[in-house]
Enzyme design. Sequence first.
Site, short mmCIF file in Angstrom:
data_model
loop_
_atom_site.label_atom_id
_atom_site.label_comp_id
_atom_site.label_asym_id
_atom_site.label_seq_id
_atom_site.Cartn_x
_atom_site.Cartn_y
_atom_site.Cartn_z
N CYS A 114 0.81 -1.23 0.00
CA CYS A 114 0.00 0.00 0.00
C CYS A 114 0.84 1.27 0.00
O CYS A 114 0.39 2.32 -0.45
CB CYS A 114 -0.94 -0.01 1.19
SG CYS A 114 -1.99 -1.46 1.19
N HIS A 259 -4.03 6.81 1.17
CA HIS A 259 -4.23 5.47 0.61
C HIS A 259 -5.62 5.00 1.02
O HIS A 259 -6.02 5.16 2.18
CB HIS A 259 -3.15 4.52 1.16
CG HIS A 259 -3.52 3.09 1.02
ND1 HIS A 259 -3.84 2.53 -0.19
CD2 HIS A 259 -3.64 2.09 1.94
CE1 HIS A 259 -4.14 1.25 -0.01
NE2 HIS A 259 -4.04 0.97 1.27
N ASN A 289 -9.97 -1.24 -1.91
CA ASN A 289 -8.55 -0.97 -1.64
C ASN A 289 -7.72 -1.61 -2.77
O ASN A 289 -7.64 -2.83 -2.87
CB ASN A 289 -8.21 -1.58 -0.27
CG ASN A 289 -6.74 -1.47 0.10
OD1 ASN A 289 -5.89 -1.19 -0.73
ND2 ASN A 289 -6.45 -1.73 1.37
O1 UT7 Z 1 -4.37 -1.38 2.86
C1 UT7 Z 1 -3.52 -2.01 3.74
C2 UT7 Z 1 -3.88 -1.76 5.12
N1 UT7 Z 1 -5.13 -2.38 5.41
C3 UT7 Z 1 -5.93 -1.82 6.28
O2 UT7 Z 1 -5.67 -0.74 6.74
C4 UT7 Z 1 -7.17 -2.59 6.69
C5 UT7 Z 1 -7.37 -2.41 8.18
N2 UT7 Z 1 -8.45 -3.20 8.70
C6 UT7 Z 1 -9.75 -3.00 8.40
O3 UT7 Z 1 -10.08 -2.21 7.55
C7 UT7 Z 1 -10.79 -3.74 9.19
O4 UT7 Z 1 -10.16 -4.44 10.24
C8 UT7 Z 1 -11.63 -4.75 8.35
C9 UT7 Z 1 -12.57 -3.99 7.42
C10 UT7 Z 1 -10.74 -5.64 7.53
C11 UT7 Z 1 -12.50 -5.58 9.27
O5 UT7 Z 1 -13.34 -4.74 10.04
P1 UT7 Z 1 -13.42 -4.88 11.62
O6 UT7 Z 1 -14.33 -3.85 12.09
O7 UT7 Z 1 -12.01 -4.88 12.16
O8 UT7 Z 1 -14.13 -6.29 11.77
P2 UT7 Z 1 -13.64 -7.57 12.59
O9 UT7 Z 1 -12.65 -8.34 11.82
O10 UT7 Z 1 -13.33 -7.18 14.00
O11 UT7 Z 1 -14.97 -8.40 12.64
C12 UT7 Z 1 -16.12 -7.95 13.37
C13 UT7 Z 1 -17.25 -8.93 13.17
C14 UT7 Z 1 -16.85 -10.37 13.48
O12 UT7 Z 1 -17.99 -11.02 14.02
P3 UT7 Z 1 -18.13 -11.24 15.61
O13 UT7 Z 1 -16.94 -12.02 16.01
O14 UT7 Z 1 -18.15 -9.86 16.20
O15 UT7 Z 1 -19.42 -11.95 15.72
C15 UT7 Z 1 -16.57 -10.95 12.11
O16 UT7 Z 1 -16.76 -12.34 12.04
O17 UT7 Z 1 -17.68 -8.92 11.81
C16 UT7 Z 1 -17.60 -10.24 11.26
N3 UT7 Z 1 -17.17 -10.11 9.86
C17 UT7 Z 1 -18.02 -9.99 8.84
N4 UT7 Z 1 -19.37 -9.98 8.78
C18 UT7 Z 1 -19.94 -9.83 7.58
C19 UT7 Z 1 -15.90 -10.04 9.38
N5 UT7 Z 1 -15.94 -9.88 8.05
C20 UT7 Z 1 -17.24 -9.85 7.70
C21 UT7 Z 1 -17.90 -9.69 6.47
N6 UT7 Z 1 -19.25 -9.69 6.44
N7 UT7 Z 1 -17.24 -9.52 5.30
#
Ligand code: UT7
Length: 332
Positions: A114, A259, A289
């Site tokens: 990135c 980014h 992204n």
């Molecule tokens: O470009 C390079 C750098 N990259 C970044 O900067 C990305 C940084 N990270 C992020 O943008 C976020 O962490 C994500 C968008 C990837 C994920 O979002 P989050 O708010 O951190 O979600 P999480 O992984 O903590 O998941 C929260 C909940 C979980 O369920 P429970 O355990 O709370 O019941 C996941 O299982 O959301 C669930 N979940 C989803 N639900 C529906 C995770 N992915 C999905 C999905 N659809 N696609």
Amino acid sequence: MKHTRIAGVGHYVPERVVTNDDLSKIIDTNNEWIVERTGIHERRFIDPEKDTVANMAAKASRMAMERAGVDVKDIDFIVFATITSDYYFPGSGVLLQRELGLESIPAMDIKNACSGFIYALSTADQFIKTGMYKNVLVIGAEIQSSALDLTDKGRGTAVIFGDGAGAAVLQPRESEGILSTHLHSDGRFAEELYVKDPGGSRSNEERQPDQILDTSGFKVHMNGNLVFKHAVVRFMEVIQEALDANNMKKEDIDLLVPHQANLRISNYIQQKLELADDKVYNNIMRYGNTTAGSIPIALSEAWAEGKIKDGDLVCLAAFGSGFTWASALIRW
Ligand code: UT7
């Protein structure tokens, strides 16, 4: 010592639009979750019969050269940022050189995910400042769709990435232009956002495809939560570093092009810097992204929409795999 200006920017994204509803049909996710957590509504995925990293880059480059008023034969150096090069090796820089019909000019690949475009910009800037090259093509291009785990297991990562290419033509000028670039890395977190395979030189076994039983290493793995937490801190630090290095204040920024990792990250930075909505450019809603492609695609669109004018102070900032992070402050 010369200075460097960005003389033209261009981009290309594949035609195929993949909406959140499209993804919901193949993995357990939904439009509401994706929009709320990432801001993404749709992204582009390539047509494997048609699009390659190098030919997307060629289309973006032609747009950038046209806008810069530069003939392809005047290009004297290519710096190509990608982590998804067409081949394991050689890099995509040489493929772009071939595609543009250029003979023997140097081409270099930069594999910094990135932050790749800002690393590439900084590299090209050094060569221009010293007078070595005069018309440099700087590329950020990526095909992430083929590296995504499009199963329920991979849903946390798969929904954020997309494909696309951006390009810039860099030239010398007498003053200002790229005011400074700031590059950082912290390899302690290398495995928090990575593609493990093909295993490179770390394991001879992994280089024998018939011995690979677990193919999950070929997909993008990301510890999203941890990456997010580091991203918000590093973005702020590296933007402040750029402002401090030039004795400038956040109020001096005309346009911040972060980014496009997650709209929540962009919004957080905007809030911290107290920037008005028209001072931050986001297009993650439409493209997801696109890793190294994201900043040059955004720059190209922002320029075309009249949001970057000559004399504006433009700040670029990125964070991603490595971890690596970087910024650039540019007097356009
Ligand atoms: O470009 C390079 C750098 N990259 C970044 O900067 C990305 C940084 N990270 C992020 O943008 C976020 O962490 C994500 C968008 C990837 C994920 O979002 P989050 O708010 O951190 O979600 P999480 O992984 O903590 O998941 C929260 C909940 C979980 O369920 P429970 O355990 O709370 O019941 C996941 O299982 O959301 C669930 N979940 C989803 N639900 C529906 C995770 N992915 C999905 C999905 N659809 N696609």
